[in-house]
Scaffold this motif. Structure first.
Motif, mmCIF file in Angstrom:
data_model
loop_
_atom_site.group_PDB
_atom_site.id
_atom_site.type_symbol
_atom_site.label_atom_id
_atom_site.label_comp_id
_atom_site.label_asym_id
_atom_site.label_seq_id
_atom_site.Cartn_x
_atom_site.Cartn_y
_atom_site.Cartn_z
ATOM 1 N N HIS A 52 0.772 -1.249 0.000
ATOM 2 C CA HIS A 52 0.000 0.000 0.000
ATOM 3 C C HIS A 52 0.798 1.291 0.000
ATOM 4 O O HIS A 52 0.263 2.329 -0.367
ATOM 5 N N PHE A 53 2.042 1.261 0.425
ATOM 6 C CA PHE A 53 2.718 2.556 0.584
ATOM 7 C C PHE A 53 3.075 3.177 -0.774
ATOM 8 O O PHE A 53 3.736 2.561 -1.596
ATOM 9 N N GLN A 54 2.616 4.380 -0.971
ATOM 10 C CA GLN A 54 2.929 5.128 -2.188
ATOM 11 C C GLN A 54 3.883 6.255 -1.831
ATOM 12 O O GLN A 54 3.494 7.230 -1.195
ATOM 13 N N ALA A 55 5.123 6.129 -2.264
ATOM 14 C CA ALA A 55 6.113 7.162 -1.927
ATOM 15 C C ALA A 55 5.880 8.407 -2.776
ATOM 16 O O ALA A 55 5.409 8.325 -3.909
ATOM 17 N N LYS A 56 6.187 9.552 -2.181
ATOM 18 C CA LYS A 56 6.213 10.799 -2.947
ATOM 19 C C LYS A 56 7.672 11.129 -3.212
ATOM 20 O O LYS A 56 8.549 10.713 -2.442
ATOM 21 N N HIS A 57 7.918 11.899 -4.253
ATOM 22 C CA HIS A 57 9.305 12.126 -4.671
ATOM 23 C C HIS A 57 10.137 12.824 -3.593
ATOM 24 O O HIS A 57 11.345 12.701 -3.546
ATOM 25 N N ASN A 58 9.457 13.561 -2.698
ATOM 26 C CA ASN A 58 10.216 14.296 -1.670
ATOM 27 C C ASN A 58 10.126 13.653 -0.279
ATOM 28 O O ASN A 58 10.499 14.275 0.713
ATOM 29 N N ASP A 59 9.660 12.411 -0.215
ATOM 30 C CA ASP A 59 9.633 11.714 1.079
ATOM 31 C C ASP A 59 11.057 11.457 1.587
ATOM 32 O O ASP A 59 12.002 11.342 0.793
ATOM 33 N N ILE A 60 11.143 11.313 2.901
ATOM 34 C CA ILE A 60 12.428 10.979 3.528
ATOM 35 C C ILE A 60 12.198 9.755 4.416
ATOM 36 O O ILE A 60 11.242 9.720 5.194
ATOM 37 N N VAL A 61 13.071 8.768 4.269
ATOM 38 C CA VAL A 61 12.937 7.551 5.077
ATOM 39 C C VAL A 61 14.180 7.404 5.957
ATOM 40 O O VAL A 61 15.309 7.420 5.456
ATOM 41 N N ILE A 62 13.952 7.283 7.255
ATOM 42 C CA ILE A 62 15.048 7.057 8.204
ATOM 43 C C ILE A 62 15.093 5.555 8.461
ATOM 44 O O ILE A 62 14.139 4.996 9.015
ATOM 45 N N ALA A 63 16.165 4.910 8.039
ATOM 46 C CA ALA A 63 16.240 3.449 8.152
ATOM 47 C C ALA A 63 17.359 3.045 9.109
ATOM 48 O O ALA A 63 18.375 3.735 9.218
ATOM 49 N N SER A 64 17.154 1.903 9.761
ATOM 50 C CA SER A 64 18.155 1.460 10.748
ATOM 51 C C SER A 64 17.826 0.059 11.227
ATOM 52 O O SER A 64 16.702 -0.418 11.064
ATOM 53 N N LEU A 65 18.798 -0.558 11.873
ATOM 54 C CA LEU A 65 18.527 -1.712 12.724
ATOM 55 C C LEU A 65 18.105 -1.150 14.074
ATOM 56 O O LEU A 65 18.541 -0.040 14.437
ATOM 57 N N PRO A 66 17.294 -1.895 14.817
ATOM 58 C CA PRO A 66 16.918 -1.380 16.139
ATOM 59 C C PRO A 66 18.141 -1.035 16.978
ATOM 60 O O PRO A 66 19.177 -1.696 16.897
ATOM 61 N N THR A 124 -2.336 13.314 3.384
ATOM 62 C CA THR A 124 -2.515 14.668 3.923
ATOM 63 C C THR A 124 -1.379 15.111 4.866
ATOM 64 O O THR A 124 -1.388 16.226 5.369
ATOM 65 N N ILE A 125 -0.424 14.230 5.097
ATOM 66 C CA ILE A 125 0.706 14.605 5.973
ATOM 67 C C ILE A 125 1.491 15.726 5.285
ATOM 68 O O ILE A 125 1.807 15.619 4.090
ATOM 69 N N PRO A 126 1.814 16.796 6.021
ATOM 70 C CA PRO A 126 2.561 17.898 5.389
ATOM 71 C C PRO A 126 3.897 17.432 4.790
ATOM 72 O O PRO A 126 4.587 16.614 5.394
ATOM 73 N N GLU A 127 4.202 17.939 3.613
ATOM 74 C CA GLU A 127 5.436 17.532 2.927
ATOM 75 C C GLU A 127 6.587 18.441 3.337
ATOM 76 O O GLU A 127 6.346 19.606 3.658
ATOM 77 N N PRO A 128 7.802 17.956 3.273
ATOM 78 C CA PRO A 128 8.164 16.574 3.008
ATOM 79 C C PRO A 128 7.796 15.665 4.183
ATOM 80 O O PRO A 128 7.982 16.024 5.341
ATOM 81 N N ARG A 129 7.268 14.491 3.822
ATOM 82 C CA ARG A 129 6.893 13.533 4.859
ATOM 83 C C ARG A 129 8.152 12.772 5.303
ATOM 84 O O ARG A 129 9.033 12.494 4.483
ATOM 85 N N ILE A 130 8.220 12.463 6.575
ATOM 86 C CA ILE A 130 9.384 11.708 7.081
ATOM 87 C C ILE A 130 8.865 10.453 7.783
ATOM 88 O O ILE A 130 7.981 10.535 8.635
ATOM 89 N N PHE A 131 9.416 9.315 7.377
ATOM 90 C CA PHE A 131 8.999 8.036 7.960
ATOM 91 C C PHE A 131 10.229 7.300 8.496
ATOM 92 O O PHE A 131 11.361 7.605 8.115
ATOM 93 N N GLY A 132 9.969 6.309 9.331
ATOM 94 C CA GLY A 132 11.067 5.479 9.821
ATOM 95 C C GLY A 132 10.814 4.023 9.489
ATOM 96 O O GLY A 132 9.657 3.616 9.292
ATOM 97 N N THR A 133 11.881 3.240 9.418
ATOM 98 C CA THR A 133 11.702 1.802 9.212
ATOM 99 C C THR A 133 12.934 1.015 9.644
ATOM 100 O O THR A 133 14.052 1.528 9.592
ATOM 101 N N HIS A 134 12.673 -0.241 10.090
ATOM 102 C CA HIS A 134 13.779 -1.177 10.335
ATOM 103 C C HIS A 134 13.804 -2.240 9.226
ATOM 104 O O HIS A 134 14.608 -3.166 9.286
#
Ligand code: A3P
Length: 322
Positions: A52-66, A124-134
């Protein structure tokens, strides 16, 4: 609706049955989904995210191991990117009233990990959107791979990341489960059987991506941010396309972001002393010592030898840690 949910549960159950499983930390079964180990709810959440996740061109993803410094990097990224909307020295800055995991949600826990299987509207999240993931690099959604969105990965020395993870995990375990001993956790870690592990393939996935696509993936190290926060923060802002101007620097803006996100400041905030994330995990558990090298207080000589060997074997040629 009930029928759909039941069908989903059956599908989920079938998928789980088809996956390799091993007793993971605290004797719970972990499943190997797309080459990484995770507990059952995360399999479903990852599938939902991928679908389901649709990325926008200006999204930012913070990725890491826990336990690699995610809480810190999320705060630094948010404060930097949103600095025109929220002045970092302001007494009303969102990071003073909310934990950075609330402000920058994880795909797999907060967004797609709800028990109700509801797919949230993120448009509707204000851009740029910032998400996190492991979630490891190869398992990110296609739209992240195919869009121009940017990924910042934070890597931490496996010795410290392991100790931090062991502390965290045993603290948040329900009291009905057996205690997670250091020895049990360590064996699993060295075999790669730990949440989102093996750690070496997780790190290498993002490391190689940062080499292949340096404008898409920035690879940062916890120890380097600790040692020279100013330099690494400017590098991050440059990478995100919002470099600090000379005026911002001379006016103390970089310093005020560093201060706002410092371990001491964040740990002492009321929200991080008494608040909870999604009513589940207490925020205080994300702030333990915030140091490099704490592992020396826990490792026996044989543990040092064993983990050093694993790191040398799996990551040695990349010169990431030694
Ligand atoms: P320790 O357990 O070694 O203290 P994550 O954010 O990925 O869950 O990682 C948690 C680790 O980062 C913990 O390490 C925590 O104390 C540390 N940490 C949290 N906030 C920090 C900050 N602002 N600066 C430095 N380290 C921080």
């Amino acid at each position: 609706m009930k029928e759909e949910e039941e069908a989903l549960c059956e599908e989920e159950e079938e998928l789980l049955q088809s996956l390799p499983k091993e007793k993971g930390w605290a004797s719970q079964y972990m499943y190997l989904y797309q080459q990484f180990w995770c507990f059952p709810p995360l399999v479903q959440a990852t599938i939902s995210f991928q679908k389901h996740f649709q990325a926008k061109h200006n999204d930012i993803v913070i990725a890491s191991l826990p336990k690699s410094g995610t809480t810190w990097l999320k705060a630094l990224a948010f404060a930097t990117v949103k600095r025109h909307r929220f002045v970092p020295s302001s007494q009303n800055h969102p990071l003073l009233n909310s934990n950075s995991h609330t402000i920058v949600p994880f795909f797999e826990f907060n967004i797609y990990g709800g028990e109700d299987n509801v797919i949230p509207d993120l448009s509707t999240i204000p851009e740029p959107r910032i998400f996190g993931t492991h979630i490891p690099f190869p398992s990110l959604s296609h739209s992240i791979h195919n869009s121009n969105c940017k990924i910042i990965y934070i890597c931490r020395n496996p010795f410290d990341a392991f100790i931090s993870h062991w502390h965290f995990f045993k603290t948040i375990l329900p009291s009905s489960l057996p205690t997670l001993t250091l020895e049990e956790a360590f064996e699993g870690y060295c075999e790669g059987i730990h949440p989102f592990g093996p750690f070496w393939s997780h790190i290498l996935g993002y490391w190689n991506a940062s080499k292949d696509k340096p404008s898409k993936v920035l690879f940062l190290k916890y120890e380097e941010i600790k040692a020279n926060t100013n330099f690494e923060l400017k590098r991050m802002a440059q990478f995100l396309g919002c470099p600090f101007t000379k005026e911002e620097e001379s006016g103390g803006l970089v310093d005020s972001i560093i201060e706002l996100c410092s371990f001491k400041k964040m740990k002492e905030l009321e929200i991080n002393k008494s608040g909870k994330i999604a009513n589940l995990i207490e925020n205080k558990h994300f702030f333990r010592k915030g140091e490099t090298g704490d592992w020396v207080n826990y490792f026996s000589p044989s543990m040092i030898e064993k983990l050093s060997k694993v790191i040398e074997e799996k990551l040695g040629e990349f010169g990431l840690f030694f």
